[in-house]
Write an enzyme that holds these catalytic residues in place. Sequence first.
Site, PDB file in Angstrom:
ATOM      1  CE  LYS A   8      -3.294   2.680   2.733  1.00 44.48           C
ATOM      2  NZ  LYS A   8      -4.075   2.780   3.991  1.00 44.48           N
ATOM      3  CD  GLU A  24      -6.125   9.467   4.194  1.00 42.47           C
ATOM      4  OE1 GLU A  24      -5.170   8.691   4.247  1.00 42.47           O
ATOM      5  OE2 GLU A  24      -6.216  10.399   3.366  1.00 42.47           O
ATOM      6  CB  VAL A  79     -14.936 -12.068  29.517  1.00 47.67           C
ATOM      7  CG1 VAL A  79     -14.917 -11.218  30.781  1.00 47.67           C
ATOM      8  CG2 VAL A  79     -13.537 -12.614  29.227  1.00 47.67           C
TER       9      VAL A  79
END
Length: 511
Positions: A80, A349, A192
């Site tokens: 990338k 992003e 949990v």
Amino acid sequence: MLNLRNISRAVVVGGGTSGWFAALALRRMFAPSTEVRVIESPAIGIAGLGEGGLLNLLDALRRNGIDLTEFVQETGAAFKLGVSYEGWRTGAEDDHYYHLFGRPGLQETDWMEAGFHPLISGMVHEGIELHRYVPGFAAIAGNASQRDALAMLRLGASSGLSASFHFDSHRLGDYLRRVAVSRGVVHQQARVDELLCDEQGMARAVRLEGVEEPLALGLLIDASGFARLGIGGKLGVRWRSFSEHLLLDGVVPFRMPHPQPNPSLVTRAIAMPSGWMWQMPLVERVGGGYVFSSAHADEAQAIYEIHRRVGPGVEPMRALKFEPGHFEQVWVGNVMALGLASGFVDPLESSLLGQMLEQLRNFERIVTAGGGVVPGRVIEGFNEANARCWSGIRDFLRMHYDGPRRDTAFWRDFADLPPPPGYAELRQCFQRRTPRPIDLQNYAIHGWQGIFHALNWLFVAAPLGVVPRKAAAAELQGLPSASRARVAAYITRMRELGAAGDFSSKGDRSA
């Protein structure tokens, strides 16, 4: 004060990328006598979609002693080199701009004077697309193979590019698990049911489904994803919402075959009528998703728009709803929330992974520097720095929608949405000059490095017109005549090389 020096057990609740990166860090932080245990519910899986990293992904892999060649082989990773933004200004087929991972070492464009990069500002002033100064862009435009991209990157600074990776999130989690277990981390599959705390709010144990005796612990990393068992559940920390500034709150993931002969070297971020679509190329396929605003489309409409854009053969997965934001404190006592358990925003992003790794890096830095004994005021500073980092992410993402597009209700409503005060002030500055490092120092305090820097902002702000060409011209006028001549000579060479592009008609509203 928090004393972790002699704890017998550190527990990570949840696996996936966040949980297993945390386990690897804890195993390095504590002596072999401290057990590091990951408790992972078998009922909660990982989507196994394409995901992308920022440059701090490579730092995290190296810090954990992970061989990059093995990482690529085990996770289906592909290079990338940045992000391609398609249709964010006009919606037309030829409306593309790029946010690339630039690499320090290009002597000319690294030049700084008076707090900014004069040659890059010269490109903005002349309407030259910023990705054109990067020599390695030719590999991206030519759909180079992974092998050719590697050869180009090995040239070092002359390529002008740094690399991160696209990867299969399921395969990454599975690979990190195998590495962690081989280094002594205990892996337990269980649910949990409850976190048990003492009167001072310190976590002392977790109660597991079907197990009578609670499991004692001295430190808890909550990587439970949207379940948010610790900080958001048991401890009830207040949520800080970004929904008044970021409209997107839903996502429909999907997978698709490669549309080109080779995996793209950039993430494709494609503007859509009610949001945007990511396409993250892996070696074998592409992982995608449509991030949308539920005020402008429902799941059925989003799926229709996916099929219309990509084709009817794509099979979308179940939609995910989210509220953008984060918890105001992510480290309370001996509990720290990480990853989705800490916060979530628009995945634009790759900011979620980037922020998680920066948070974990600073947690390790603080605990290690303190010899396992951490003052409460330092934890307060950590939480303040974490919140500032999230504010930087919010403001950076908000800028991406600050372009000229107005053709659908979504894009019109985003344009009318009040910007966050921090970004509103930055935008006023950017009307007069380009982004500078000093603008962003308030987003990275107390030793945090931040994940988006001035050039990252500039790669987006200039094509959108947030930095108008006249603003770059104004700051260049303040340079000495010799420096201005150097800029002019550089621009002449760029034009001779055919690098000139005209983005003013698409994005610059005040050329």
